[in-house]
Design a protein around this motif. Structure first.
Motif, mmCIF file in Angstrom:
data_model
loop_
_atom_site.group_PDB
_atom_site.id
_atom_site.type_symbol
_atom_site.label_atom_id
_atom_site.label_comp_id
_atom_site.label_asym_id
_atom_site.label_seq_id
_atom_site.Cartn_x
_atom_site.Cartn_y
_atom_site.Cartn_z
ATOM 1 N N VAL A 181 -3.545 37.386 28.390
ATOM 2 C CA VAL A 181 -3.770 38.412 27.368
ATOM 3 C C VAL A 181 -4.751 37.884 26.327
ATOM 4 C CG1 VAL A 181 -2.699 39.793 25.555
ATOM 5 C CG2 VAL A 181 -1.506 39.466 27.727
ATOM 6 N N ALA A 182 -4.540 36.653 25.888
ATOM 7 C CA ALA A 182 -5.396 36.062 24.859
ATOM 8 C C ALA A 182 -6.855 35.975 25.321
ATOM 9 C CB ALA A 182 -4.878 34.673 24.486
ATOM 10 N N PHE A 183 -7.053 35.626 26.604
ATOM 11 C CA PHE A 183 -8.404 35.429 27.116
ATOM 12 C C PHE A 183 -8.997 36.682 27.756
ATOM 13 C CE2 PHE A 183 -7.044 30.986 26.862
ATOM 14 C CZ PHE A 183 -8.154 30.422 26.261
ATOM 15 N N GLY A 184 -8.216 37.743 27.857
ATOM 16 C CA GLY A 184 -8.750 38.970 28.444
ATOM 17 C C GLY A 184 -8.885 38.894 29.949
ATOM 18 N N ILE A 185 -7.985 38.191 30.606
ATOM 19 C CA ILE A 185 -8.017 38.053 32.066
ATOM 20 C C ILE A 185 -7.029 39.044 32.665
ATOM 21 C CG2 ILE A 185 -7.640 36.496 34.007
ATOM 22 C CD1 ILE A 185 -8.267 34.176 32.079
ATOM 23 N N THR A 186 -7.528 39.976 33.450
ATOM 24 C CA THR A 186 -6.665 41.013 34.009
ATOM 25 C C THR A 186 -5.750 40.435 35.082
ATOM 26 O OG1 THR A 186 -8.368 41.597 35.626
ATOM 27 C CG2 THR A 186 -8.328 42.846 33.567
ATOM 28 N N SER A 187 -4.579 41.029 35.199
ATOM 29 C CA SER A 187 -3.614 40.671 36.226
ATOM 30 C C SER A 187 -2.731 41.898 36.442
ATOM 31 C CB SER A 187 -2.765 39.471 35.769
ATOM 32 O OG SER A 187 -1.870 39.855 34.730
ATOM 33 N N PRO A 188 -1.929 41.916 37.513
ATOM 34 C CA PRO A 188 -1.063 43.079 37.727
ATOM 35 C C PRO A 188 -0.200 43.413 36.508
ATOM 36 C CG PRO A 188 -1.066 41.686 39.675
ATOM 37 C CD PRO A 188 -1.814 40.938 38.619
ATOM 38 N N SER A 243 -9.066 38.663 22.717
ATOM 39 C CA SER A 243 -9.451 38.326 21.344
ATOM 40 C C SER A 243 -9.654 36.834 21.132
ATOM 41 C CB SER A 243 -8.387 38.839 20.364
ATOM 42 O OG SER A 243 -7.124 38.255 20.637
ATOM 43 N N MET A 244 -9.208 35.999 22.108
ATOM 44 C CA MET A 244 -9.364 34.548 21.972
ATOM 45 C C MET A 244 -10.277 33.991 23.060
ATOM 46 S SD MET A 244 -5.479 33.487 20.857
ATOM 47 C CE MET A 244 -6.024 31.965 20.074
ATOM 48 N N GLY A 245 -11.228 34.819 23.498
ATOM 49 C CA GLY A 245 -12.096 34.449 24.602
ATOM 50 C C GLY A 245 -12.952 33.230 24.371
ATOM 51 N N GLU A 246 -13.133 32.818 23.125
ATOM 52 C CA GLU A 246 -13.983 31.663 22.833
ATOM 53 C C GLU A 246 -13.176 30.394 22.576
ATOM 54 O OE1 GLU A 246 -15.977 33.272 19.521
ATOM 55 O OE2 GLU A 246 -16.657 35.000 20.669
ATOM 56 N N GLN A 247 -11.866 30.496 22.727
ATOM 57 C CA GLN A 247 -11.013 29.338 22.485
ATOM 58 C C GLN A 247 -10.945 28.451 23.730
ATOM 59 O OE1 GLN A 247 -8.965 28.967 19.319
ATOM 60 N NE2 GLN A 247 -10.708 30.243 18.766
ATOM 61 N N VAL A 248 -10.295 27.293 23.587
ATOM 62 C CA VAL A 248 -10.135 26.354 24.689
ATOM 63 C C VAL A 248 -8.834 26.662 25.421
ATOM 64 C CG1 VAL A 248 -9.859 23.915 25.299
ATOM 65 C CG2 VAL A 248 -11.429 24.580 23.461
ATOM 66 N N TRP A 249 -8.934 26.795 26.738
ATOM 67 C CA TRP A 249 -7.793 27.224 27.556
ATOM 68 C C TRP A 249 -6.569 26.333 27.349
ATOM 69 C CZ3 TRP A 249 -6.278 31.078 30.863
ATOM 70 C CH2 TRP A 249 -5.176 30.821 31.656
ATOM 71 N N ASP A 250 -6.726 25.037 27.468
ATOM 72 C CA ASP A 250 -5.576 24.129 27.391
ATOM 73 C C ASP A 250 -4.838 24.261 26.061
ATOM 74 O OD1 ASP A 250 -5.934 23.134 29.925
ATOM 75 O OD2 ASP A 250 -7.166 21.437 29.282
ATOM 76 N N GLU A 251 -5.575 24.449 24.984
ATOM 77 C CA GLU A 251 -4.943 24.557 23.674
ATOM 78 C C GLU A 251 -4.167 25.858 23.545
ATOM 79 O OE1 GLU A 251 -6.061 24.072 18.921
ATOM 80 O OE2 GLU A 251 -7.623 23.951 20.450
ATOM 81 N N VAL A 252 -4.764 26.952 24.017
ATOM 82 C CA VAL A 252 -4.074 28.243 23.945
ATOM 83 C C VAL A 252 -2.841 28.229 24.841
ATOM 84 C CG1 VAL A 252 -4.268 30.714 24.424
ATOM 85 C CG2 VAL A 252 -6.175 29.501 23.347
ATOM 86 N N LEU A 253 -2.968 27.699 26.058
ATOM 87 C CA LEU A 253 -1.828 27.655 26.971
ATOM 88 C C LEU A 253 -0.698 26.814 26.389
ATOM 89 C CD1 LEU A 253 -0.603 28.375 29.718
ATOM 90 C CD2 LEU A 253 -1.717 26.346 30.673
ATOM 91 N N LYS A 254 -1.047 25.710 25.731
ATOM 92 C CA LYS A 254 -0.026 24.864 25.114
ATOM 93 C C LYS A 254 0.750 25.632 24.051
ATOM 94 C CE LYS A 254 0.495 20.356 22.831
ATOM 95 N NZ LYS A 254 -0.238 19.160 22.322
#
Length: 711
Positions: free
Chosen positions: A626-633, A648-659
């Protein structure tokens, strides 16, 4: 080889072989051995199996992933008088039967099929009775699980070759690194010392250039650079972009009185895609803004030899992809400008795509437990039973994308040996009457039990009739196949237009799955192995992206670095030689870019918006999507794709957001996480939490424009 040369002139109207064609044909025809041909697009790979088909005793079976490509090749062969055909879903019943009649009589020499046809038990039973003189595998790099375009169905081709005792196998691909070539040879038992034939995909008339673009989150700087370049270098041009939306956006921006521009992507209607391709091939200065879907057809690669510019607006995901895409330029031997615009922020976008396919460990566990549960409940958890799976619903329930779901089932089939995929079925058939008079006299006048069962279960909407074939079969005590055959007969006659939905994949069980309750630990152990494998694939995909960036920013001749990736640098560039025309060579041996990326500070306000948009806390990867705008079922089910928080967080770093997402799910406690404890927005107790909330306006690095947020 004398007879092969005669066939070349008489049947294919060619005077001589070119490149590696002759040694490959000698390997197949004279030595009777298998081979791997790594030849660039347009170098004549197809001839390497089409010509042997006319000389060998038996059928040449060609596995190809693209129906349009198969149709193009079959049409071209038929014009030459070569007995060729294809089997695909577009054929009528009569055409299908005629093709099999030609196969069984030995009159057909070449047959094209998609890899998915190897899952159909009817085809497999029939083809087992046919002598296969040569098995040709197009796009064979898809067999490598660690390559850039792995497709699980390709792993089953090697099993098919072994089960059907295919003496000769010819694998073909335009690009393959040494490790991928090794995987292909291992799968099909090809001698790596004498069986690999390689021609470099690099051509000296391709002028490679990389240019760094700083602080271009809205894409405006790159659009202006592309506009200036195309004005200075007229001619047919391709501008490659990552997303479908961006092809349309950039095409609009580039359109003006001096540039003729259209967009192209796989999401367009087929007739529009075809019209764009024909327009491009017919125009002298056409510019197409496209995803990588453009160019994956024989008509384009053969007929459009004068492409003067290949521009990558966004970096490609792999060097293999880049090599194929720039290889579409300058096939007439004249110079073609190949420009890569490198914006640091795009690295985040591409990494997010790489991360987006991997489900969470809990999702994989709950998926497998449900499959095991269904096998027990349906009483099919035994050898030789058939398990039916509604893959659409399974993907939706566990938030697993289609491509990932196919990988999960492939591992259960190929790695663990529990099952084997067989012909899928469709539960619901929809038909629309096209010829009312013929339908009335032919279908309505049909008094057969199958026809009557269809009419009893046909529910009319505004235009279409829906028929639940499973219910019709069950309540009428009729074979499902007979009902399907009846409605397909009406479609083949042209009385109706037919659509199928609610696909159910079917699997023949080889051994029982672990019991979901009694052997839960065993279920989770298998799931964890599958998950780790998928996580390794994700890591490998990110590394492939890094290799593109490493190549682009290295102070080494770009062409030499490209060929080194594929293991043929020595052949192309002997010691102390370079291409002399790339951006590194013309910059005195220095990289012409200053690639750097400083991760932005974590956007707390945007993250609060994501948490407010969905109260779901059972899957941290779902929150990250949701944060990165990646669609899924699941993002579709929860209707989040249009929420302001989505992406809305498309410019953030994946590992940090996932954490941070993992911390939020852990904070919510075990009641909101774990296998088979999915909770939708509608199930949440707090009405205010379920309400879609527009996040607070963001500041800082993540408000730099809309371009990077449009997924």
């Amino acid at each position: 080889m004398a007879l092969a040369t005669e066939k070349l002139k008489n049947d294919f109207k060619l005077e001589s072989f070119r490149g590696q064609q002759e040694p490959i044909l000698e390997r197949i025809l004279v030595e009777g051995q298998s081979a791997l041909a790594v030849l660039p697009t347009g170098s004549g790979k197809s001839l390497c199996y089409q010509l042997p088909a006319l000389l060998l005793d038996g059928l040449t079976l060609v596995i190809s992933p693209l129906i349009a490509l198969m149709k193009d090749q079959v049409d071209a062969l038929e014009r030459k008088g070569v007995p060729a055909a294809r089997l695909d879903s577009s054929l009528s019943l009569e055409e299908y039967q005629q093709t099999w009649s030609r196969i069984e009589s030995g009159k057909l020499k070449l047959l094209y099929v998609a890899p998915e046809r190897l899952n159909m038990e009817g085809f497999m039973a029939k083809i087992a009775r046919v002598k296969i003189a040569l098995l040709a595998v197009d796009e064979s790099h898809c067999v490598s699980e660690w390559g850039d375009a792995f497709r699980p169905e390709y792993l089953k081709i090697a099993r098919f070759a072994e089960e059907n005792s295919c003496k000769r196998v010819l694998c073909l691909t335009a690009t393959a690194t040494p490790s991928v070539a090794k995987d292909i040879c291992k799968a099909f038992s090809i001698d790596t010392e004498h069986g690999i034939f390689r021609t470099s995909s690099y051509r000296h008339n391709l002028h490679l250039r990389v240019q760094s673009v700083e602080d271009d989150y809205d894409g405006s700087k790159r659009i202006e650079l592309v506009r200036k370049h195309l004005r200075a270098n007229p001619g047919p041009s391709i501008v490659y972009l990552t997303t479908q939306k961006h092809t349309e956006q950039v095409a609009r921006e580039l359109s003006n009185g001096q540039l003729s521009v259209k967009h192209y992507h796989a999401g367009m209607p087929q007739d529009e895609r075809k019209a764009t391709q024909e327009w491009f091939m017919a125009s002298e200065n056409a510019v197409v803004c496209a995803t990588i879907a453009f160019g994956m057809r024989t008509t384009l690669t053969i007929n459009t030899a004068n492409i003067r510019n290949v521009i990558h607006f966004n970096p490609p995901k792999t060097i293999e992809g880049y090599s194929q895409e720039v290889g579409r330029g300058g096939r007439d031997g004249q110079p073609s400008q190949c420009v890569l615009l490198l914006f640091a922020g795009d690295r985040v976008l591409l990494e997010n795509f790489a991360r987006g396919n991997t489900p969470s460990r809990d999702s994989v566990r709950s998926f497998l437990k449900e499959i095991c549960t269904q096998a027990v409940l349906d009483d099919v958890n035994r050898k030789d039973a058939v398990l039916e799976i509604n893959t659409y619903q399974v993907g939706k329930d566990h938030d697993i994308r289609d491509v990932t779901l196919s990988l999960l089932f492939a591992q259960l089939e190929l790695k663990f040996g529990y099952m084997r995929s067989i012909t899928p079925i469709y539960s619901v058939f929809q038909y629309k009457i096209l010829d009312a008079s013929s339908f009335q006299s032919g279908a309505k006048g049909d008094k057969s039990p199958e026809a009557q069962a269809i009419f009893r279960h046909a529910k009319f909407g505004k235009i279409w009739y829906d028929v639940d074939v499973a219910a019709a079969s069950r309540t009428s005590d009729l074979a499902r196949q007979g009902i399907v055959h009846k409605i397909e007969t009406w479609s083949n006659a042209g009385w109706i237009e037919l659509k199928k939905s609610q696909r159910r994949n079917r699997y023949l069980m080889f051994k029982p799955l672990p019991h979901p309750e009694k052997e839960e630990a065993a279920v989770f152990a298998i799931a964890d192995q599958v998950y780790e494998r998928m996580h390794e694939r994700e890591t490998a995909e990110v590394k492939r992206l890094e290799s593109v960036l490493d190549w682009a920013r290295a102070p080494i001749c770009l062409a030499k670095g490209l060929t080194a990736h594929f293991g043929d640098a020595e052949e192309q560039f002997p010691a102390n030689t370079t291409c002399g025309v790339c951006s590194v060579c013309t910059n005195g041996g220095k990289a012409a870019i200053t690639y750097s990326f400083t991760p932005p500070a974590f956007d707390e306000q945007a993250f609060k918006g994501v948490l407010a948009a969905t109260p779901i806390r059972d899957d941290p990867r779902f929150l990250a999507r949701v944060a990165f705008g990646i669609t899924s079922p699941r993002t579709g089910t929860e209707r989040l794709n249009r929420d302001d928080a989505f992406g809305s967080m498309g410019e953030q770093v994946w590992d940090e957001v996932l954490k941070r997402c993992e911390a939020e799910c852990k904070k919510a406690g075990p009641s909101a996480s774990g296998p088979l404890k999915r909770k939708s927005t509608a199930d949440c107790e707090s009405g205010s939490a379920a309400k879609k909330t527009k996040p607070v306006s963001r500041t800082g690095s993540s408000t730099r424009g809309s371009y990077s947020r449009r997924r």
